[in-house]
Design a protein around this motif. Sequence first.
Motif, PDB file in Angstrom:
ATOM      1  N   LEU A  25       0.829  -1.210   0.000  1.00 14.81           N
ATOM      2  CA  LEU A  25       0.000   0.000   0.000  1.00 14.81           C
ATOM      3  C   LEU A  25       0.863   1.260   0.000  1.00 14.81           C
ATOM      4  O   LEU A  25       0.539   2.256  -0.667  1.00 14.81           O
ATOM      5  CB  LEU A  25      -0.924  -0.001   1.217  1.00 14.81           C
ATOM      6  N   GLU A  26       1.966   1.219   0.717  1.00 14.56           N
ATOM      7  CA  GLU A  26       2.859   2.376   0.736  1.00 14.56           C
ATOM      8  C   GLU A  26       3.421   2.643  -0.651  1.00 14.56           C
ATOM      9  O   GLU A  26       3.481   3.791  -1.109  1.00 14.56           O
ATOM     10  CB  GLU A  26       3.989   2.134   1.735  1.00 14.56           C
ATOM     11  N   ALA A  27       3.831   1.560  -1.339  1.00 14.23           N
ATOM     12  CA  ALA A  27       4.381   1.733  -2.689  1.00 14.23           C
ATOM     13  C   ALA A  27       3.319   2.207  -3.667  1.00 14.23           C
ATOM     14  O   ALA A  27       3.613   2.957  -4.605  1.00 14.23           O
ATOM     15  CB  ALA A  27       4.988   0.415  -3.170  1.00 14.23           C
ATOM     16  N   ALA A  28       2.067   1.780  -3.465  1.00 16.47           N
ATOM     17  CA  ALA A  28       0.992   2.165  -4.381  1.00 16.47           C
ATOM     18  C   ALA A  28       0.620   3.628  -4.227  1.00 16.47           C
ATOM     19  O   ALA A  28       0.101   4.249  -5.169  1.00 16.47           O
ATOM     20  CB  ALA A  28      -0.239   1.288  -4.136  1.00 16.47           C
ATOM     21  N   GLY A  29       0.868   4.192  -3.049  1.00 15.72           N
ATOM     22  CA  GLY A  29       0.598   5.614  -2.840  1.00 15.72           C
ATOM     23  C   GLY A  29      -0.839   6.026  -3.057  1.00 15.72           C
ATOM     24  O   GLY A  29      -1.108   7.125  -3.560  1.00 15.72           O
ATOM     25  N   GLY A  30      -1.777   5.143  -2.727  1.00 11.53           N
ATOM     26  CA  GLY A  30      -3.192   5.484  -2.867  1.00 11.53           C
ATOM     27  C   GLY A  30      -3.809   5.067  -4.183  1.00 11.53           C
ATOM     28  O   GLY A  30      -5.032   5.145  -4.347  1.00 11.53           O
ATOM     29  N   SER A  31      -2.986   4.639  -5.150  1.00 16.81           N
ATOM     30  CA  SER A  31      -3.526   4.170  -6.433  1.00 16.81           C
ATOM     31  C   SER A  31      -4.075   2.756  -6.267  1.00 16.81           C
ATOM     32  O   SER A  31      -3.505   1.950  -5.534  1.00 16.81           O
ATOM     33  CB  SER A  31      -2.434   4.159  -7.506  1.00 16.81           C
ATOM     34  N   PRO A  32      -5.179   2.435  -6.944  1.00 17.82           N
ATOM     35  CA  PRO A  32      -5.738   1.091  -6.813  1.00 17.82           C
ATOM     36  C   PRO A  32      -4.826   0.045  -7.437  1.00 17.82           C
ATOM     37  O   PRO A  32      -4.123   0.301  -8.417  1.00 17.82           O
ATOM     38  CB  PRO A  32      -7.075   1.178  -7.547  1.00 17.82           C
ATOM     39  N   LEU A  33      -4.841  -1.144  -6.862  1.00 19.47           N
ATOM     40  CA  LEU A  33      -4.038  -2.262  -7.334  1.00 19.47           C
ATOM     41  C   LEU A  33      -4.950  -3.320  -7.943  1.00 19.47           C
ATOM     42  O   LEU A  33      -6.077  -3.507  -7.495  1.00 19.47           O
ATOM     43  CB  LEU A  33      -3.262  -2.883  -6.171  1.00 19.47           C
ATOM     44  N   GLY A  34      -4.459  -4.024  -8.938  1.00 16.83           N
ATOM     45  CA  GLY A  34      -5.240  -5.113  -9.507  1.00 16.83           C
ATOM     46  C   GLY A  34      -4.768  -5.503 -10.881  1.00 16.83           C
ATOM     47  O   GLY A  34      -4.418  -4.664 -11.701  1.00 16.83           O
TER      48      GLY A  34
END
Length: 431
Positions: free
Chosen positions: A315-324
């Motif tokens: 989640l930290e690496a994603a910085g708020g962007s959705p994953l999938g």
Amino acid sequence: MDSPAQYSYTDADTARYCDEAPKGSQMAATSVDDRSAFSRDRARVLHSAALRRLADKTQVVGPRDGDTPRTRLTHSLEVAQIARGIASGIGVNPDLADLAGLCHDIGHPPYGHNGEVALDELAADCGGFEGNAQTLRIISRLEPKILAPDGTPHGLNLTRASLDAACKYPWTRISTDGTVRRKYGAYREEADLLAWIREGHGPDDSRSSVEGQVMDWSDDVAYSVHDVEDGICSGRISLKVLWDLFELAELAEKGAEAFGGDPEEMIAAADALRQLPVVAAAADYDGSLSSLVALKALTSELVGRYVGVTVGATLEAAGGSPLGRMHGRLVVPPAAAAEVQMLKTIAVLYVMEESRHQQRQDRQRERIARVHDYLTFGAPGTLDPIFAAWWADADSDAARSRVIIDQIASMTESRLERTAKRASGVVGYYI
């Protein structure tokens, strides 16, 4: 921590390779089937014969070794549960990750990795054998669920995203430059299907989907933690090795050679493990009720340790962007990966290097070869009806050889042993 951004799946993700008509047997008083496509996919895997057969296939020890051994089936259920937890934490579809965990070992033949080695040699004339490629073949072709109007089998006919999630190595055995890969996720017969599955990924993107990455890490966590638990219960493993610096150094070298990585990082990981009270408690295991409780606490806390740190780092690496699927990546901190590798090394080497275990593996490979000869020389009469039909329809020796391999890979260990006994022609032959 803020809630993860939820990933939205598209029509392309939920597309199926073969169109299906809606169910036609609903009773008038019931509502329509309103499950999501991925929930339906998970149910198809859960109810498949291929998944049930894993109950009689070896994980590390055999399915009949002891009262409560972990089999490929129980291992797959544990992987699915861990994957579901990670997926929920990072905001990807939990049914997809759960499904991938259930699927990840469906392609394993009798005797696990040892069976893979035997079948790869026997399948040399039809392109080799690989458990991950066999998984795709089973769920997309061999498992009886969906037929196209022309009679072509489509296996479970899972959605594109589900197939992508279950594909750990999204490439074929031979690369475009002719390199022969040791690990791969599709045979040449399924190359067109693999291309359809990977639509949307960049041409140079060889990473598995995010859900597939979740499955892969969950497999490592389950393998390392739960198989150590089994090894401790069986008396093959003692965590006191973590306090034996000489043996630890040797283990780190062997682990780095077997699985890759840096021996120094593994030794540092062992030091971190020694600091955990649950590890120290499990090192004193003696079979008593209190030590069994301590051992269960070890597995629970370690799984939580590796799930939690992975969710946080991702989640930290994603910085708020959705994953999938094609967006983002799973982040496993190096310290966590090193601890899991150390545990995995302990789990594997203390069991696999036993001379009795190696002798048993020799007998297993000989048994598979005997069954292969029996089915080959007696085909189609020695084959099950479904495989006999495919054998008759095959247009080449290689295609017929693949059918033989498919039938052997589908067998449980009990059935393979019964078939080997019949093939030997010796009454009371002991295996």
